[in-house]
Scaffold this motif. Structure first.
Motif, PDB file in Angstrom:
ATOM      1  N   THR A  33       0.829  -1.214   0.000  1.00  0.00           N
ATOM      2  CA  THR A  33       0.000   0.000   0.000  1.00  0.00           C
ATOM      3  C   THR A  33       0.863   1.264   0.000  1.00  0.00           C
ATOM      4  O   THR A  33       0.559   2.225  -0.698  1.00  0.00           O
ATOM      5  CB  THR A  33      -0.927   0.012   1.235  1.00  0.00           C
ATOM      6  N   LEU A  34       1.971   1.234   0.768  1.00  0.00           N
ATOM      7  CA  LEU A  34       2.853   2.397   0.783  1.00  0.00           C
ATOM      8  C   LEU A  34       3.528   2.597  -0.572  1.00  0.00           C
ATOM      9  O   LEU A  34       3.656   3.725  -1.058  1.00  0.00           O
ATOM     10  CB  LEU A  34       3.915   2.236   1.875  1.00  0.00           C
ATOM     11  N   SER A  35       3.958   1.507  -1.204  1.00  0.00           N
ATOM     12  CA  SER A  35       4.581   1.601  -2.533  1.00  0.00           C
ATOM     13  C   SER A  35       3.593   2.121  -3.572  1.00  0.00           C
ATOM     14  O   SER A  35       3.925   2.977  -4.401  1.00  0.00           O
ATOM     15  CB  SER A  35       5.130   0.233  -2.959  1.00  0.00           C
ATOM     16  N   ALA A  36       2.372   1.572  -3.512  1.00  0.00           N
ATOM     17  CA  ALA A  36       1.342   2.026  -4.452  1.00  0.00           C
ATOM     18  C   ALA A  36       1.011   3.495  -4.229  1.00  0.00           C
ATOM     19  O   ALA A  36       0.776   4.250  -5.187  1.00  0.00           O
ATOM     20  CB  ALA A  36       0.083   1.170  -4.300  1.00  0.00           C
ATOM     21  N   LEU A  37       1.009   3.930  -2.968  1.00  0.00           N
ATOM     22  CA  LEU A  37       0.743   5.329  -2.663  1.00  0.00           C
ATOM     23  C   LEU A  37       1.851   6.224  -3.223  1.00  0.00           C
ATOM     24  O   LEU A  37       1.571   7.291  -3.786  1.00  0.00           O
ATOM     25  CB  LEU A  37       0.618   5.524  -1.150  1.00  0.00           C
TER      26      LEU A  37
END
Length: 590
Positions: A77-81
């Motif tokens: 989720t952090l990478s996608a964000l």
């Protein structure tokens, strides 16, 4: 910031609004997923430490089994964000850059602004760098604020539920403070934020001054590079080194102002950093020692307090970046203000402007024309002349008599003054300056500029090159090179005449267009106006002997008096006499 946001927010209403909204929604989805993951990790902390406190090995391993999933989801989720945020930043910056750069370039604003807004130094730096510094942090700030608000609300609820209330005995009275941890987090954040605001507010001006000094230093270095040959020939190295040193001295002074202010801010931030992890432990310790909460609850409360605190002191953590962002937004806003001033015709309060129109008879009409410098000094006064279709007119006069300024007025680039200029309707016009501009690209692009996409057969282009003395470059027609650095002044002027021969304009306006050529080359190129370009109306500024024989009429700008200024409502009358128009035979005064 009114102008900045009025332009920037068009990203969500323009042609690419579907892309803008799609990226925005994608970012918000991943923000929500990241916060949900953080809540899950907070709950895992309580379960894990409760299992440790009970020394329940099975529960410990059962809890640990969930850890890889939580870590994977958090990382994804952090990478996608990060990816979605960077895409949004890039597309938003692209949209705003295209708007402001297009606004600046259109209608010669890039030229006119150097007279109307001299304080707007290095507008190209504001477009290339300040737009980036205004957009990229803004996306991060928006994400940070949304995350902070949702995180604060979510973890405050956890604090309310887990930490409960605090009982304080004061003067024999038993006082209950509901959700004391949440209240403490809010109070702490308010105090820290106020301290950061007081310390950081002066930083905006310091950073703005630093950015301006950096822009001026870059402009100085660019000027040095562009004039390298002239400076080297006259051995101007020492003076340029001194000038560069003085400019960089201003950069250093501006940076010292930023450093001093950031030192004050660092004191506030570091104090907060030292207290940040200690405060929640001190607040929850009494309840743990009394047995009201478990170790797992303590760890969950500390983590939740830290999350609320981090969300509420978002301003504290970002004070320096906010100051830098605001300074960049202010510089972009100032550029937009200058462009708006050009659009509404702002020159000087109360002054008149030269009126531009179209003639119906194919002639160029100059009626009661007065031209002034941007400071108000009149250089041409009360001139009226008609230049007939196909006529060749030479304009002469001593230096400072307004020859080049008249050319700018005919091109619509010089608004200061009064009177009217009418150019023939539907006629193509070519302006040939003393130093023609050579764009980047192939030599074909250089020759066809500004109509680089015009389909012209090779034999036509090569024939024009041969006629203008550039036959030796025919084999390099499709070669890309730094032509503005390779070609000499005379070759650049030959390029300009080659363009005329290819494009065949109806009106040609030249300003010292043959000054870098020898007399034979000059005569060969000017013969074009008796042959291939005989149909063209020609207005030529020049001072070299022998030019008269290629023109039908000569107009002399005669310097009379100096020091006149434009009044606020009208032009002072005739301190300079513009046109002494002469016939080809006896130069009768006009």
């Amino acid at each position: 910031m009114r102008r900045f946001f009025a332009t920037a927010l068009k990203f969500w209403t323009g042609k690419r609004r579907l892309r803008a909204w799609g990226l925005t929604i994608l970012v918000l989805v991943f923000v929500a997923a990241q916060i949900a993951t953080a809540v899950g990790i907070n709950a895992w902390n309580r379960l894990f430490f409760d299992a440790l406190e009970k020394r329940d090995v099975a529960a410990v391993w059962s809890t640990v089994a969930w850890l890889p999933l939580l870590v994977a989801v958090s990382a994804l989720t952090l990478s996608a964000l990060v990816v979605s945020r960077m895409l949004l930043q890039m597309r938003w910056r692209e949209n705003l850059t295209r708007r402001i750069a297009g606004w600046w370039i259109a209608d010669q604003r890039y030229y006119r602004m150097q007279f109307t807004a001299k304080e707007q130094s290095a507008p190209e730096y504001r477009i290339a760098e300040d737009v980036r510094l205004a957009i990229e942090p803004l996306v991060e700030f928006a994400i940070g604020l949304i995350s902070a608000a949702v995180t604060a609300a979510t973890f405050a609820a956890i604090l309310w539920h887990v930490a409960g209330s605090a009982r304080v005995v004061l003067g024999g009275a038993d006082i209950v403070i509901p959700s004391y941890m949440a209240i403490a987090a809010i109070l702490y954040a308010i105090i820290a934020s106020l301290a950061a605001y007081v310390a950081g507010r002066p930083l905006v001006g310091r950073i703005s001054a630093k950015n301006e000094a950096e822009a001026q230093f870059r402009a100085e270095m660019t000027r040095l590079r562009e004039n390298a040959e002239s400076i080297a020939l006259i051995r101007g190295d020492a003076d340029e080194r001194t000038s560069v040193g003085e400019n960089y001295g201003r950069v250093v002074a501006a940076w010292l102002g930023v450093i001093r202010r950031q030192g004050v801010i660092a004191l506030v931030l570091n104090t907060n950093g030292a207290l940040f992890p200690i405060v929640p432990l001190l607040l929850i310790a009494p309840k743990y020692l009394s047995g009201e909460v478990t170790l797992g609850a303590v760890m969950q409360v500390v983590a939740a307090f830290s999350a609320v605190q981090a969300a509420l002191i978002w301003f504290v953590d970002n004070i320096v970046r906010l100051a830098e962002w605001f300074a960049s937004v202010a510089r972009v806003d100032e550029l937009q203000e200058a462009l708006e001033a050009l659009d509404i015709g702002t020159i000087m309060e109360g002054e008149t402007q030269i009126d531009l129109g179209e003639s119906e008879d194919g002639a160029i009409h100059i009626e009661n024309l007065s031209i002034a410098h941007s400071n108000g000094r009149v250089v041409i006064a009360d001139a009226s002349v008609v230049i007939e279709l196909g006529e060749k007119v030479l304009i002469v006069g001593e230096s400072g008599s307004g020859k080049s300024t008249l050319i700018r007025a005919l091109a619509g680039l010089w608004p200061w003054g009064s009177g009217r200029i009418e150019m023939p309707r539907g006629k193509s016009i070519a302006f040939v300056p003393q130093k023609p501009y050579l764009p980047m690209g192939s030599f074909r692009t250089v020759l066809l500029y500004p109509q680089a996409d015009m389909a012209v057969p090779d034999d036509v282009v090569i024939a024009a090159m041969k006629r203008c003395g550039l036959a030796y470059l025919a084999k390099r027609l499709d070669d890309e090179d730094k032509w503005d650095q390779i070609l000499s002044g005379g070759e650049r002027q030959r390029v300009a005449f080659t363009r005329l021969l290819i494009q065949k304009p109806d009106i040609v306006i030249m300003d010292e267009a043959t000054s870098a050529l020898d007399e034979d080359s000059q005569n060969s190129l000017l013969d074009l106006f008796e042959g291939e370009l005989a149909h063209a109306t020609v207005i030529s500024v020049g001072h070299r002997i022998g030019l008269e024989e290629f023109h039908d009429r000569k107009i002399t700008l005669e310097k009379r008096l100096a020091g006149a200024r434009l009044s606020s409502r009208r032009l002072v009358k005739s301190l300079w006499r513009l046109f002494r128009s002469r016939s080809s035979a006896n130069d009768d005064a006009a």
